[in-house]
Design a protein around this motif. Structure first.
Motif, PDB file in Angstrom:
ATOM      1  N   GLY A  19       0.824  -1.303  -0.047  1.00 23.89           N
ATOM      2  CA  GLY A  19       0.002   0.182  -0.080  1.00 23.89           C
ATOM      3  C   GLY A  19       0.931   1.193  -0.044  1.00 23.89           C
ATOM      4  O   GLY A  19       0.310   2.484  -0.437  1.00 23.89           O
ATOM      5  N   HIS A  20       2.062   1.154   0.431  1.00 26.00           N
ATOM      6  CA  HIS A  20       3.062   2.513   0.492  1.00 26.00           C
ATOM      7  C   HIS A  20       3.885   2.545  -0.690  1.00 26.00           C
ATOM      8  O   HIS A  20       4.646   3.321  -0.925  1.00 26.00           O
ATOM      9  CB  HIS A  20       3.857   2.257   1.571  1.00 26.00           C
ATOM     10  CG  HIS A  20       3.205   2.779   2.964  1.00 26.00           C
ATOM     11  ND1 HIS A  20       2.520   1.768   3.619  1.00 26.00           N
ATOM     12  CD2 HIS A  20       3.012   4.084   3.406  1.00 26.00           C
ATOM     13  CE1 HIS A  20       2.124   2.527   4.869  1.00 26.00           C
ATOM     14  NE2 HIS A  20       2.190   3.750   4.529  1.00 26.00           N
ATOM     15  N   ALA A  21       3.650   1.589  -1.581  1.00 27.76           N
ATOM     16  CA  ALA A  21       4.547   1.543  -2.886  1.00 27.76           C
ATOM     17  C   ALA A  21       4.466   2.789  -3.748  1.00 27.76           C
ATOM     18  O   ALA A  21       5.371   3.549  -4.260  1.00 27.76           O
ATOM     19  CB  ALA A  21       4.243   0.470  -3.916  1.00 27.76           C
ATOM     20  N   PRO A  22       3.303   3.512  -3.840  1.00 29.07           N
ATOM     21  CA  PRO A  22       3.223   4.601  -4.727  1.00 29.07           C
ATOM     22  C   PRO A  22       4.066   5.674  -3.715  1.00 29.07           C
ATOM     23  O   PRO A  22       4.732   6.805  -4.454  1.00 29.07           O
ATOM     24  CB  PRO A  22       1.705   5.064  -4.473  1.00 29.07           C
ATOM     25  CG  PRO A  22       1.103   3.721  -4.482  1.00 29.07           C
ATOM     26  CD  PRO A  22       2.016   2.931  -3.688  1.00 29.07           C
ATOM     27  N   ALA A  23       3.811   5.909  -2.573  1.00 28.34           N
ATOM     28  CA  ALA A  23       4.587   6.737  -1.698  1.00 28.34           C
ATOM     29  C   ALA A  23       6.153   6.457  -1.801  1.00 28.34           C
ATOM     30  O   ALA A  23       7.112   7.598  -2.245  1.00 28.34           O
ATOM     31  CB  ALA A  23       4.373   6.753  -0.171  1.00 28.34           C
ATOM     32  N   ARG A  24       6.675   5.362  -1.773  1.00 31.06           N
ATOM     33  CA  ARG A  24       8.198   5.028  -1.986  1.00 31.06           C
ATOM     34  C   ARG A  24       8.554   5.568  -3.408  1.00 31.06           C
ATOM     35  O   ARG A  24       9.606   6.069  -3.663  1.00 31.06           O
ATOM     36  CB  ARG A  24       8.280   3.687  -1.679  1.00 31.06           C
ATOM     37  CG  ARG A  24       8.267   3.209  -0.417  1.00 31.06           C
ATOM     38  CD  ARG A  24       8.668   1.704  -0.197  1.00 31.06           C
ATOM     39  NE  ARG A  24       8.137   0.493  -0.915  1.00 31.06           N
ATOM     40  CZ  ARG A  24       7.152   0.091  -0.922  1.00 31.06           C
ATOM     41  NH1 ARG A  24       6.251   0.160   0.451  1.00 31.06           N
ATOM     42  NH2 ARG A  24       6.420  -0.834  -1.514  1.00 31.06           N
ATOM     43  N   ALA A  25       7.755   5.333  -4.410  1.00 29.38           N
ATOM     44  CA  ALA A  25       7.962   5.694  -5.952  1.00 29.38           C
ATOM     45  C   ALA A  25       8.282   7.003  -5.890  1.00 29.38           C
ATOM     46  O   ALA A  25       9.261   7.703  -6.551  1.00 29.38           O
ATOM     47  CB  ALA A  25       7.119   5.163  -6.719  1.00 29.38           C
ATOM     48  N   VAL A  26       7.524   7.872  -5.447  1.00 26.84           N
ATOM     49  CA  VAL A  26       7.665   9.452  -5.299  1.00 26.84           C
ATOM     50  C   VAL A  26       9.096   9.749  -4.696  1.00 26.84           C
ATOM     51  O   VAL A  26       9.669  10.858  -5.095  1.00 26.84           O
ATOM     52  CB  VAL A  26       6.474  10.120  -4.541  1.00 26.84           C
ATOM     53  CG1 VAL A  26       6.745  11.299  -4.232  1.00 26.84           C
ATOM     54  CG2 VAL A  26       5.211   9.936  -5.371  1.00 26.84           C
ATOM     55  N   TYR A  27       9.172   9.148  -3.669  1.00 22.50           N
ATOM     56  CA  TYR A  27      10.459   9.417  -2.553  1.00 22.50           C
ATOM     57  C   TYR A  27      11.718   9.124  -3.374  1.00 22.50           C
ATOM     58  O   TYR A  27      12.490   9.942  -3.439  1.00 22.50           O
ATOM     59  CB  TYR A  27      10.412   8.971  -1.113  1.00 22.50           C
ATOM     60  CG  TYR A  27       9.084   9.321  -0.505  1.00 22.50           C
ATOM     61  CD1 TYR A  27       8.434  10.598  -0.454  1.00 22.50           C
ATOM     62  CD2 TYR A  27       8.728   8.247   0.493  1.00 22.50           C
ATOM     63  CE1 TYR A  27       7.366  11.010   0.161  1.00 22.50           C
ATOM     64  CE2 TYR A  27       7.486   8.882   1.176  1.00 22.50           C
ATOM     65  CZ  TYR A  27       6.826   9.719   1.070  1.00 22.50           C
ATOM     66  OH  TYR A  27       5.660  10.197   1.518  1.00 22.50           O
ATOM     67  N   GLU A  28      11.809   7.820  -4.060  1.00 18.88           N
ATOM     68  CA  GLU A  28      12.712   7.592  -4.712  1.00 18.88           C
ATOM     69  C   GLU A  28      13.059   8.293  -5.991  1.00 18.88           C
ATOM     70  O   GLU A  28      14.027   8.696  -6.455  1.00 18.88           O
ATOM     71  CB  GLU A  28      12.562   5.981  -5.014  1.00 18.88           C
ATOM     72  CG  GLU A  28      12.762   5.070  -3.805  1.00 18.88           C
ATOM     73  CD  GLU A  28      12.166   3.677  -4.071  1.00 18.88           C
ATOM     74  OE1 GLU A  28      11.902   3.307  -5.083  1.00 18.88           O
ATOM     75  OE2 GLU A  28      12.221   3.026  -3.089  1.00 18.88           O
ATOM     76  N   GLY A  29      11.891   8.719  -6.550  1.00 25.02           N
ATOM     77  CA  GLY A  29      11.912   9.602  -7.727  1.00 25.02           C
ATOM     78  C   GLY A  29      12.502  11.048  -7.353  1.00 25.02           C
ATOM     79  O   GLY A  29      13.097  11.565  -8.437  1.00 25.02           O
ATOM     80  N   ALA A  30      12.391  11.605  -6.119  1.00 23.89           N
ATOM     81  CA  ALA A  30      13.017  12.562  -5.702  1.00 23.89           C
ATOM     82  C   ALA A  30      14.391  12.559  -5.383  1.00 23.89           C
ATOM     83  O   ALA A  30      14.761  13.415  -4.713  1.00 23.89           O
ATOM     84  CB  ALA A  30      12.017  13.282  -4.688  1.00 23.89           C
ATOM     85  N   GLY A  31      14.786  11.364  -5.282  1.00 25.07           N
ATOM     86  CA  GLY A  31      16.315  11.020  -4.835  1.00 25.07           C
ATOM     87  C   GLY A  31      16.624  10.756  -3.543  1.00 25.07           C
ATOM     88  O   GLY A  31      17.775  10.765  -3.178  1.00 25.07           O
ATOM     89  N   TYR A  32      15.702  10.353  -2.892  1.00 24.90           N
ATOM     90  CA  TYR A  32      15.719   9.972  -1.598  1.00 24.90           C
ATOM     91  C   TYR A  32      16.201   8.444  -1.684  1.00 24.90           C
ATOM     92  O   TYR A  32      15.854   7.474  -2.362  1.00 24.90           O
ATOM     93  CB  TYR A  32      14.244   9.800  -0.902  1.00 24.90           C
ATOM     94  CG  TYR A  32      14.110  11.156  -0.407  1.00 24.90           C
ATOM     95  CD1 TYR A  32      14.230  11.667   1.048  1.00 24.90           C
ATOM     96  CD2 TYR A  32      13.512  12.090  -1.365  1.00 24.90           C
ATOM     97  CE1 TYR A  32      13.990  12.929   1.229  1.00 24.90           C
ATOM     98  CE2 TYR A  32      13.060  13.515  -0.865  1.00 24.90           C
ATOM     99  CZ  TYR A  32      13.412  13.724   0.344  1.00 24.90           C
ATOM    100  OH  TYR A  32      13.095  14.982   0.784  1.00 24.90           O
ATOM    101  N   THR A  33      17.245   7.983  -0.613  1.00 30.67           N
ATOM    102  CA  THR A  33      17.562   6.745  -0.330  1.00 30.67           C
ATOM    103  C   THR A  33      16.929   5.889   0.706  1.00 30.67           C
ATOM    104  O   THR A  33      17.044   6.499   1.898  1.00 30.67           O
ATOM    105  CB  THR A  33      19.199   6.747   0.042  1.00 30.67           C
ATOM    106  OG1 THR A  33      19.816   7.460  -1.160  1.00 30.67           O
ATOM    107  CG2 THR A  33      19.872   5.313   0.158  1.00 30.67           C
ATOM    108  N   GLY A  34      16.434   4.813   0.562  1.00 27.69           N
ATOM    109  CA  GLY A  34      15.729   4.096   1.530  1.00 27.69           C
ATOM    110  C   GLY A  34      16.328   3.430   2.231  1.00 27.69           C
ATOM    111  O   GLY A  34      17.518   2.759   1.853  1.00 27.69           O
TER     112      GLY A  34
END
Length: 172
Positions: A134-149
């Motif tokens: 359910g959080h996959a769309p949020a992770r995609a936004v953050y990763e697309g903005a250059g964040y490192t998980g």
């Protein structure tokens, strides 16, 4: 249609709370599937009541900066908290109305939060989110903005119903 990012005002309050419930309903359904009904009831309970309370608290907090994304209505919001001692800006909450997801609202809110953090001389921006589907769309936004998980795993196991609570019922 353009997106305007502005400070929230008192009149936005209930629209922001309602938006958060629409945005996080599928996320909570995902969490419930991952945890199963017994543990979900014990750990989360009545998510919509807790979510409403938490969003209202963030809106009321003097430590948070809340911004709303406005299109023809409020399409999303974010809250940011600054840890000046550590130099870390925390994007505490971010939600986009399901009707506006995938249209750049989340990306704009993240970029605006980063601008604010830079203006306030933060060294690092931090966003936390779930690892469930359910959080996959949020992770995609953050990763697309250059964040490192940085993965963190929480393990849950039902032990027994708490004192005064029936099996399978929320302790909240």
């Amino acid at each position: 249609m353009g997106i305007e990012i502005r400070d929230h005002i008192t009149e936005d309050r209930e629209a922001v709370v309602a938006l958060s419930l629409r945005a996080w309903e599928p996320v909570h359904a995902s969490i419930a599937r991952v945890l199963g009904p017994k543990i979900y009831a014990r750990v989360v309970g009545d998510w919509s009541r807790a979510q409403s309370r938490d969003v209202r608290a963030a809106l009321d907090s003097e430590e948070m900066r809340t911004r709303v994304a406005v299109t023809d209505r409020i399409a999303g919001f974010s809250t940011v908290r600054l840890d000046r001692k550590e130099g870390i800006g925390v994007l505490h909450m971010l939600a986009v109305d399901p009707e506006w997801q995938g249209r750049g609202v989340g990306r704009e809110l993240v970029a605006e939060a980063e601008r604010f953090m830079r203006e306030e001389d933060m060294k690092v921006a931090l966003i936390e989110t779930g690892g469930d589907p359910g959080h996959a769309p949020a992770r995609a936004v953050y990763e697309g903005a250059g964040y490192t998980g940085m993965p963190v795993v929480h393990y849950y196991k039902a032990l027994r119903a708490g004192r005064g609570h029936e099996e399978g019922r929320s302790p909240r």
